[in-house]
Design a protein around this motif. Structure first.
Motif, mmCIF file in Angstrom:
data_model
loop_
_atom_site.group_PDB
_atom_site.id
_atom_site.type_symbol
_atom_site.label_atom_id
_atom_site.label_comp_id
_atom_site.label_asym_id
_atom_site.label_seq_id
_atom_site.Cartn_x
_atom_site.Cartn_y
_atom_site.Cartn_z
ATOM 1 N N ILE A 160 0.876 -1.174 0.000
ATOM 2 C CA ILE A 160 0.000 0.000 0.000
ATOM 3 C C ILE A 160 0.906 1.214 0.000
ATOM 4 C CG2 ILE A 160 -1.736 1.302 1.279
ATOM 5 C CD1 ILE A 160 -2.614 -1.308 2.577
ATOM 6 N N VAL A 161 0.796 2.059 -1.029
ATOM 7 C CA VAL A 161 1.730 3.170 -1.171
ATOM 8 C C VAL A 161 1.002 4.454 -1.535
ATOM 9 C CG1 VAL A 161 3.661 1.679 -1.825
ATOM 10 C CG2 VAL A 161 2.163 2.609 -3.601
ATOM 11 N N ALA A 162 1.718 5.572 -1.312
ATOM 12 C CA ALA A 162 1.100 6.878 -1.559
ATOM 13 C C ALA A 162 1.433 7.426 -2.936
ATOM 14 C CB ALA A 162 1.555 7.861 -0.489
ATOM 15 N N ALA A 163 2.587 6.988 -3.511
ATOM 16 C CA ALA A 163 2.975 7.556 -4.805
ATOM 17 C C ALA A 163 3.168 6.435 -5.818
ATOM 18 C CB ALA A 163 4.280 8.338 -4.660
ATOM 19 N N ALA A 164 2.909 6.768 -7.073
ATOM 20 C CA ALA A 164 3.111 5.822 -8.155
ATOM 21 C C ALA A 164 4.594 5.655 -8.409
ATOM 22 C CB ALA A 164 2.439 6.346 -9.413
ATOM 23 N N THR A 165 5.040 4.428 -8.664
ATOM 24 C CA THR A 165 6.453 4.201 -8.954
ATOM 25 C C THR A 165 6.865 4.945 -10.209
ATOM 26 O OG1 THR A 165 6.170 2.001 -8.055
ATOM 27 C CG2 THR A 165 8.197 2.419 -9.249
ATOM 28 N N GLU A 166 6.051 4.875 -11.216
ATOM 29 C CA GLU A 166 6.434 5.471 -12.494
ATOM 30 C C GLU A 166 5.397 6.461 -12.975
ATOM 31 O OE1 GLU A 166 7.526 2.354 -15.182
ATOM 32 O OE2 GLU A 166 8.480 1.220 -13.594
ATOM 33 N N GLY A 167 4.533 6.914 -12.060
ATOM 34 C CA GLY A 167 3.425 7.748 -12.485
ATOM 35 C C GLY A 167 2.524 6.918 -13.360
ATOM 36 N N TYR A 190 11.228 1.505 -2.948
ATOM 37 C CA TYR A 190 11.579 1.027 -1.611
ATOM 38 C C TYR A 190 12.902 0.270 -1.601
ATOM 39 C CZ TYR A 190 7.232 2.838 -0.035
ATOM 40 O OH TYR A 190 6.237 3.712 0.287
ATOM 41 N N LYS A 191 13.128 -0.543 -2.641
ATOM 42 C CA LYS A 191 14.400 -1.272 -2.634
ATOM 43 C C LYS A 191 15.561 -0.294 -2.844
ATOM 44 C CE LYS A 191 13.975 -3.020 -7.389
ATOM 45 N NZ LYS A 191 14.273 -4.059 -8.352
ATOM 46 N N GLN A 192 15.330 0.795 -3.565
ATOM 47 C CA GLN A 192 16.377 1.819 -3.691
ATOM 48 C C GLN A 192 16.648 2.495 -2.353
ATOM 49 O OE1 GLN A 192 14.861 3.755 -7.670
ATOM 50 N NE2 GLN A 192 17.020 4.230 -7.385
ATOM 51 N N MET A 193 15.577 2.776 -1.600
ATOM 52 C CA MET A 193 15.781 3.398 -0.275
ATOM 53 C C MET A 193 16.602 2.480 0.632
ATOM 54 S SD MET A 193 12.359 5.538 0.627
ATOM 55 C CE MET A 193 11.083 4.415 0.116
ATOM 56 N N LEU A 194 16.435 1.169 0.447
ATOM 57 C CA LEU A 194 17.220 0.229 1.263
ATOM 58 C C LEU A 194 18.708 0.262 0.905
ATOM 59 C CD1 LEU A 194 14.718 -2.770 1.480
ATOM 60 C CD2 LEU A 194 15.246 -1.034 3.225
ATOM 61 N N ILE A 370 12.818 13.490 -12.811
ATOM 62 C CA ILE A 370 11.407 13.399 -12.389
ATOM 63 C C ILE A 370 10.601 14.494 -13.070
ATOM 64 C CG2 ILE A 370 9.826 13.685 -10.424
ATOM 65 C CD1 ILE A 370 11.916 12.286 -8.666
ATOM 66 N N LYS A 371 11.187 15.715 -13.078
ATOM 67 C CA LYS A 371 10.493 16.846 -13.718
ATOM 68 C C LYS A 371 10.335 16.615 -15.209
ATOM 69 C CE LYS A 371 11.837 20.479 -10.476
ATOM 70 N NZ LYS A 371 12.991 21.361 -10.168
ATOM 71 N N GLU A 372 11.390 16.124 -15.846
ATOM 72 C CA GLU A 372 11.337 15.891 -17.298
ATOM 73 C C GLU A 372 10.265 14.889 -17.690
ATOM 74 O OE1 GLU A 372 16.026 16.938 -18.291
ATOM 75 O OE2 GLU A 372 15.352 14.844 -18.332
ATOM 76 N N LYS A 373 9.960 13.953 -16.770
ATOM 77 C CA LYS A 373 8.902 12.968 -17.077
ATOM 78 C C LYS A 373 7.524 13.521 -16.727
ATOM 79 C CE LYS A 373 11.661 9.471 -18.264
ATOM 80 N NZ LYS A 373 11.724 8.884 -19.605
ATOM 81 N N GLY A 374 7.481 14.792 -16.308
ATOM 82 C CA GLY A 374 6.197 15.426 -16.013
ATOM 83 C C GLY A 374 5.577 14.969 -14.703
ATOM 84 N N ASP A 378 7.186 16.886 -5.427
ATOM 85 C CA ASP A 378 6.757 16.855 -4.017
ATOM 86 C C ASP A 378 6.244 15.480 -3.593
ATOM 87 O OD1 ASP A 378 7.419 19.470 -3.904
ATOM 88 O OD2 ASP A 378 5.367 20.202 -4.253
ATOM 89 N N ALA A 379 5.609 14.783 -4.527
ATOM 90 C CA ALA A 379 5.056 13.460 -4.204
ATOM 91 C C ALA A 379 6.162 12.454 -3.908
ATOM 92 C CB ALA A 379 4.184 12.962 -5.349
ATOM 93 N N PHE A 380 7.390 12.782 -4.308
ATOM 94 C CA PHE A 380 8.496 11.827 -4.162
ATOM 95 C C PHE A 380 9.451 12.182 -3.019
ATOM 96 C CE2 PHE A 380 7.001 11.108 -8.468
ATOM 97 C CZ PHE A 380 6.977 9.727 -8.535
ATOM 98 N N ASP A 381 9.034 13.101 -2.146
ATOM 99 C CA ASP A 381 9.855 13.502 -0.992
ATOM 100 C C ASP A 381 10.429 12.314 -0.211
ATOM 101 O OD1 ASP A 381 10.210 16.104 -0.915
ATOM 102 O OD2 ASP A 381 8.793 16.542 0.724
ATOM 103 N N PHE A 382 9.560 11.409 0.141
ATOM 104 C CA PHE A 382 9.953 10.254 0.972
ATOM 105 C C PHE A 382 11.049 9.447 0.283
ATOM 106 C CE2 PHE A 382 8.315 6.475 -1.207
ATOM 107 C CZ PHE A 382 7.519 7.058 -2.185
ATOM 108 N N TYR A 383 11.024 9.465 -1.041
ATOM 109 C CA TYR A 383 11.978 8.698 -1.845
ATOM 110 C C TYR A 383 13.255 9.494 -2.081
ATOM 111 C CZ TYR A 383 13.809 6.960 -6.404
ATOM 112 O OH TYR A 383 14.593 6.513 -7.443
#
Ligand code: ATP
Ligand code: MG
Length: 429
Positions: A160-167, A190-194, A370-374, A378-383
């Motif tokens: 259960i997550v708040a942001a889309a991995t790839e939009g 999540y695996k990147q955060m690890l 992230i910006k270039e992909k539109g 802000d949604a990716f702060d946690f990441y």
């Protein structure tokens, strides 16, 4: 004590078995039952004049697919499956099956896939169908074993997550109290955060959810992804782990699943040799164009082009150096030619099995991508925060379990490799 049917041999003398009535043949004075458990089929021979009243009473109650238990003497006979039969001293009906059956487990009456999936509990009783899941179990064991032995820690990240991995549109939204949430498409973020958390090497085998609108023979809405992420590594390191883990899984199946392979009628089970050949994306689109499916730089491969290239390669292979425009924001570009990135796909001649890459570990570049992909930064702060406080270079991949099983066993439809598949039209059983 009850023993598996596979272990019933004339040498053991007396046996106690239990299982389902696969078939019943009544020849007047003689009845043959074929009794099936997970390990095989045993003929139970009942000479009516020679058995007890209790056995005869139980026999009257029996219908196909009833669950029975019996004990008796095992005798050698050439005519029965496995060269032996059991003559019962006791016979008990543990659970009587109603008639008629919604599906023929002995496969004499063919059924279409939808009918099979509607009655999956019966379909799964078929030895051939069960064999697929014995092999699936062995494959996941082999892959876990290999990764364990190579220093990977097994993890479980949230679904259960708040942001889309790839939009994008492939998301299932979820009513999460008063917030918006989604079912995770991939453990990617999540695996990147690890990696920032110092785990060095992780693997995860878990569900991914994708709201694929189209119904195809190789897409599910709930799939099982095998994911790894490794630190101080580039795309070449990740590819090396991938080809070795896949070859190890094939070898493991060859060594441990002879019965299941035989049940499936697979005689010539080939373990792919490593290393798998590598071609660049530019080479791949040239082969596709030559084969009558024209592609230009920046196009994704269609399933037709995957087939053309696969036919030419004739084995598992990698496609490397993809256009950055075709890959997600977290992919590392080649810094001296940013239009191309350090991504790869691992292909079976029939289809894509895995995607991976060296990831972008440079905070500013990641924000820019992230910006270039539109997408909304802000949604990716946690990441993003973990990238500010010490993130090693890292790489990884995701491998679809069902596609691996499907191509390994030559299944026509990906649904055959899932116990209870979820697709555009099916959420039950
Ligand atoms: P495709 O282009 O074939 O739809 P993808 O590139 O969207 O796949 P990735 O995001 O790269 O898929 O996921 C990595 C792997 O996970 C895929 O190569 C595939 O094996 C598996 N996978 C992804 N989506 C699905 C799905 N909907 N059903 C089954 N397996 C999937
Ligand atoms: Mg992919």
């Amino acid at each position: 004590m009850r023993i598996p049917i596979k272990e019933v041999t004339p040498e053991i003398g007396q046996a106690h078995v239990a299982g389902w009535v696969h078939e019943e043949r009544d020849l007047g004075g003689l009845t043959f039952l074929l009794v099936r458990d997970r390990t095989g089929i045993l003929q139970v021979t009942i000479p009516k004049k020679k058995v007890s009243e209790e056995v005869l009473a139980a026999l009257k109650e029996i219908s196909r697919e009833s669950v029975i238990e019996c004990t008796g003497v095992v005798k050698a006979t050439e005519k029965a499956p496995g060269g032996r039969e059991l003559v019962p001293e006791t016979l008990t009906v543990l659970s009587r099956a109603a008639t008629p059956l919604p599906l023929d487990v002995s496969e004499k009456v063919p059924a279409d896939l939808d009918t099979r999936l509607d009655n999956r509990y019966l379909d799964l009783r078929k030895p051939r169908v069960n064999a697929i899941f014995q092999i699936r179990s062995a494959v996941l064991r082999a892959i876990s074993e290999y990764l364990w032995d190579h220093g990977f820690t097994q993890t479980q990240t949230p679904k259960i997550v708040a942001a889309a991995t790839e939009g994008g549109t492939e998301l299932f939204p979820l009513a999460y109290f008063d917030k918006e949430a989604f079912l995770n498409q991939s453990p990617q973020l999540y695996k990147q955060m690890l990696m920032s958390a110092g785990f060095d090497r992780v693997f995860e085998i878990g569900a991914i959810f994708r709201a694929e609108e189209h119904n195809t023979v190789r897409h599910l809405n709930e799939a099982t992804s095998i994911d790894i992420e490794m630190s101080f590594a580039d795309q070449e390191d990740a590819m090396s782990v991938l080809e070795n883990v896949v070859a190890y899984a094939y070898q493991y199946v060859k060594d441990h699943c002879a019965d299941a392979l035989a049940t499936l009628g697979i005689e010539d089970f080939q373990v792919p040799s490593v290393p798998f050949p590598r071609i660049t994306y530019e080479e791949a689109i040239a082969i596709s164009t030559e084969g009558g499916e024209p592609l230009v730089f920046g196009d994704d491969l269609s399933s037709a082009s995957e087939r053309i290239i696969g036919e030419k390669m004739g084995t598992m292979y990698f496609i490397t150096e993809w256009p950055s425009s075709t890959r997600p924001f977290y992919t590392m570009p080649f810094l001296d030619r940013p239009e191309v990135c350090r991504a790869f796909d691992m292909m079976h001649p029939r289809m894509e099995l895995s995607s991976g890459a060296q990831r972008c570990h440079i905070y500013d570049l990641l924000v820019q991508q992230i910006k270039e992909k539109g997408l909304n930064v802000d949604a990716f702060d946690f990441y993003l925060n973990p990238f500010k406080y010490g993130m090693p270079p890292h790489a990884g991949w995701g491998l679809g379990t069902e596609r691996l099983i499907m191509t390994m066993l030559g299944l026509q439809n990906i649904r055959e490799g899932v116990l209870f598949p979820r697709d555009r039209h099916r959420v039950s059983p």
